[in-house]
Design an enzyme around this catalytic site. Structure first.
Site, mmCIF file in Angstrom:
data_model
loop_
_atom_site.group_PDB
_atom_site.id
_atom_site.type_symbol
_atom_site.label_atom_id
_atom_site.label_comp_id
_atom_site.label_asym_id
_atom_site.label_seq_id
_atom_site.Cartn_x
_atom_site.Cartn_y
_atom_site.Cartn_z
ATOM 1 N N ASP A 1 27.917 -43.901 27.757
ATOM 2 C CA ASP A 1 27.497 -42.816 28.634
ATOM 3 C C ASP A 1 28.579 -42.784 29.719
ATOM 4 O O ASP A 1 29.379 -43.722 29.825
ATOM 5 C CB ASP A 1 26.130 -43.130 29.272
ATOM 6 C CG ASP A 1 25.414 -41.884 29.790
ATOM 7 O OD1 ASP A 1 24.384 -41.500 29.192
ATOM 8 O OD2 ASP A 1 25.881 -41.291 30.798
ATOM 9 N N LEU B 1 32.927 -37.761 27.998
ATOM 10 C CA LEU B 1 33.103 -37.067 26.710
ATOM 11 C C LEU B 1 34.199 -36.016 26.742
ATOM 12 O O LEU B 1 34.803 -35.717 25.712
ATOM 13 C CB LEU B 1 31.782 -36.419 26.288
ATOM 14 C CG LEU B 1 30.693 -37.387 25.819
ATOM 15 C CD1 LEU B 1 29.332 -36.696 25.790
ATOM 16 C CD2 LEU B 1 31.034 -37.948 24.433
ATOM 17 N N TYR C 1 23.339 -23.313 27.422
ATOM 18 C CA TYR C 1 23.042 -24.598 26.786
ATOM 19 C C TYR C 1 22.723 -24.405 25.289
ATOM 20 O O TYR C 1 23.256 -25.120 24.434
ATOM 21 C CB TYR C 1 21.863 -25.241 27.524
ATOM 22 C CG TYR C 1 21.198 -26.377 26.803
ATOM 23 C CD1 TYR C 1 21.840 -27.599 26.647
ATOM 24 C CD2 TYR C 1 19.911 -26.228 26.268
ATOM 25 C CE1 TYR C 1 21.210 -28.648 25.974
ATOM 26 C CE2 TYR C 1 19.283 -27.269 25.605
ATOM 27 C CZ TYR C 1 19.940 -28.480 25.458
ATOM 28 O OH TYR C 1 19.327 -29.506 24.793
ATOM 29 N N ARG D 1 3.091 -25.052 24.748
ATOM 30 C CA ARG D 1 4.340 -24.912 23.983
ATOM 31 C C ARG D 1 4.688 -26.231 23.289
ATOM 32 O O ARG D 1 5.102 -26.257 22.133
ATOM 33 C CB ARG D 1 5.459 -24.459 24.934
ATOM 34 C CG ARG D 1 6.822 -24.398 24.289
ATOM 35 C CD ARG D 1 7.862 -23.729 25.203
ATOM 36 N NE ARG D 1 9.176 -23.913 24.656
ATOM 37 C CZ ARG D 1 10.015 -24.896 24.979
ATOM 38 N NH1 ARG D 1 9.681 -25.784 25.917
ATOM 39 N NH2 ARG D 1 11.181 -25.000 24.398
HETATM 40 N N1 NAD Z 1 14.729 -34.469 25.715
HETATM 41 C C1 NAD Z 1 14.407 -33.573 24.783
HETATM 42 O O1 NAD Z 1 13.237 -33.349 24.498
HETATM 43 C C2 NAD Z 1 15.515 -32.844 24.049
HETATM 44 C C3 NAD Z 1 15.198 -31.679 23.334
HETATM 45 C C4 NAD Z 1 16.214 -31.033 22.629
HETATM 46 C C5 NAD Z 1 17.490 -31.560 22.612
HETATM 47 N N2 NAD Z 1 17.772 -32.680 23.334
HETATM 48 C C6 NAD Z 1 19.151 -33.202 23.325
HETATM 49 O O2 NAD Z 1 19.117 -34.610 23.163
HETATM 50 C C7 NAD Z 1 20.149 -35.208 23.931
HETATM 51 C C8 NAD Z 1 19.583 -36.249 24.894
HETATM 52 O O3 NAD Z 1 18.641 -35.619 25.723
HETATM 53 P P1 NAD Z 1 18.003 -36.363 26.989
HETATM 54 O O4 NAD Z 1 16.721 -35.718 27.272
HETATM 55 O O5 NAD Z 1 18.058 -37.826 26.792
HETATM 56 O O6 NAD Z 1 19.048 -35.916 28.116
HETATM 57 P P2 NAD Z 1 19.536 -36.718 29.421
HETATM 58 O O7 NAD Z 1 20.075 -35.705 30.360
HETATM 59 O O8 NAD Z 1 18.444 -37.604 29.904
HETATM 60 O O9 NAD Z 1 20.714 -37.622 28.858
HETATM 61 C C9 NAD Z 1 21.990 -37.111 28.609
HETATM 62 C C10 NAD Z 1 23.012 -38.190 28.968
HETATM 63 O O10 NAD Z 1 24.324 -37.657 28.715
HETATM 64 C C11 NAD Z 1 25.184 -38.131 29.735
HETATM 65 N N3 NAD Z 1 26.296 -37.186 29.904
HETATM 66 C C12 NAD Z 1 26.217 -35.914 30.372
HETATM 67 N N4 NAD Z 1 27.439 -35.359 30.402
HETATM 68 C C13 NAD Z 1 28.310 -36.302 29.963
HETATM 69 C C14 NAD Z 1 29.712 -36.326 29.797
HETATM 70 N N5 NAD Z 1 30.460 -35.251 30.091
HETATM 71 N N6 NAD Z 1 30.288 -37.469 29.325
HETATM 72 C C15 NAD Z 1 29.529 -38.553 29.030
HETATM 73 N N7 NAD Z 1 28.187 -38.590 29.186
HETATM 74 C C16 NAD Z 1 27.588 -37.465 29.640
HETATM 75 C C17 NAD Z 1 24.339 -38.210 30.990
HETATM 76 O O11 NAD Z 1 24.883 -39.146 31.907
HETATM 77 C C18 NAD Z 1 22.967 -38.603 30.433
HETATM 78 O O12 NAD Z 1 22.756 -40.001 30.535
HETATM 79 C C19 NAD Z 1 20.894 -34.082 24.636
HETATM 80 O O13 NAD Z 1 22.027 -33.728 23.868
HETATM 81 C C20 NAD Z 1 19.873 -32.959 24.631
HETATM 82 O O14 NAD Z 1 20.531 -31.704 24.669
HETATM 83 C C21 NAD Z 1 16.825 -33.325 24.070
#
Ligand code: NAD
Length: 273
Positions: A35, A53, A137, A175
């Site tokens: 991360d 990233l 997004y 939802r």
């Molecule tokens: N939580 C859900 O229900 C849900 C639903 C649909 C999709 N998603 C996808 O699942 C994934 C994880 O979701 P989450 O809820 O844990 O999100 P989150 O925001 O809690 O975690 C995302 C992590 O990515 C890291 N990050 C962000 N930008 C970055 C970068 N440029 N370089 C390195 N690290 C970076 C952040 O520090 C964070 O720890 C995401 O891709 C999200 O789009 C989640």
């Protein structure tokens, strides 16, 4: 397919990453966490490498020796274009390109329901319906799916894109009764993406066995997915929470919810949408 010795989780400090770190402990010989921020509760027996990233040099170094990736890292909800672009467009491209350069066998990509959020809730759709992103997004998630298809078809990477609904201990409103997935069901899908012997490129819906579901998850079932959890088991609690919500005429009409009403300037939605 090759042995999965090292599996990398990007976004390991996030909400889903935090759960997966615990649920996948011991599943693979080496679980590597990354991360841009160090997880606050990192344990002594966990291996972590910080990486941004959007920086290809860092991502290439991170992927060295990695056999499979669970790609969660990036912006996880709507934001301004500059943020989405760096994290989810440049970052996602770096991830797939570094996987190719390293010879990584599998990438599981965390896509999202927001890639199709502008389908109305009365529609039932499959993964072959065209994308209808509800946000910048959501556009970035459609891009990530397209990248996955490209790297699979062109370079032979095995890719599973999981269009995740909502991950939580239980569904928290109406939802979410349609789109909820339990953490253990998500783990089951992720392991299919990493371990299924014949996977080239597939898109599946990241949902549990939800009676009010909107999505035909035949591709996941074909790959062996058997969800253990049902949103309806939590119906009363979810409907009680729903009764406390302020109505949102646009968000309540579409599958993407409030991501649809954010910045919405179109005509009021009707039955034909
Ligand atoms: N939580 C859900 O229900 C849900 C639903 C649909 C999709 N998603 C996808 O699942 C994934 C994880 O979701 P989450 O809820 O844990 O999100 P989150 O925001 O809690 O975690 C995302 C992590 O990515 C890291 N990050 C962000 N930008 C970055 C970068 N440029 N370089 C390195 N690290 C970076 C952040 O520090 C964070 O720890 C995401 O891709 C999200 O789009 C989640």
């Amino acid at each position: 397919m090759a042995d999965l010795n090292t599996v990398l989780i990007t976004g390991a400090a996030g909400g889903i990453g935090g759960r997966l770190r615990k649920l996948l402990k011991g599943a693979y010989p080496r679980l590597l966490l990354s991360d841009r921020e160090r997880p606050a509760d990192l344990a002594d027996d966990e291996e972590f490498i910080a990486a941004e990233l959007s920086d290809m040099t860092q991502v290439e170094a991170l992927l060295r020796g990695v056999d499979g990736v669970i790609h969660l890292g990036g912006r996880a909800f709507e934001d301004e274009w500059a943020v989405i672009h760096q994290a989810n467009i440049v970052g996602c491209h770096n991830l797939f390109e570094a996987a190719r350069l390293n010879g990584t066998a599998r990438v599981v990509f965390a896509s999202s329901n927001h890639a199709i959020g502008f389908y109305p809730r009365h529609r039932r759709i499959g993964v072959d319906h065209k994308v209808r992103p509800d946000s910048r997004y959501g556009v970035s998630k459609a891009f990530g799916e397209a990248l996955g298809a490209f790297y699979a078809e062109k370079y032979g990477l095995g890719v599973l894109a999981i269009r995740i609904g909502n991950v939580d201990d239980h569904p928290v409103d109406l939802r979410r009764l349609s789109i909820w997935i339990s953490p253990r069901d998500l783990v089951q899908l992720i392991r299919i993406g990493l371990e299924h012997p014949d996977l080239r490129y597939e898109v599946v819906w990241g949902v549990s066995d939800n009676a009010r579901g909107w999505w035909d998850n035949e591709p996941a079932y074909r790959l062996g997915y058997r969800p253990a959890d049902r949103a309806e088991d939590h119906r009363e609690r979810a409907l009680a929470a729903e009764a406390e919500r302020q109505p949102d005429p646009v968000g309540d009409h579409f599958q993407g919810g409030d991501a649809c009403s954010l910045e919405f300037a179109g005509p009021p939605p009707g039955d034909g949408d």
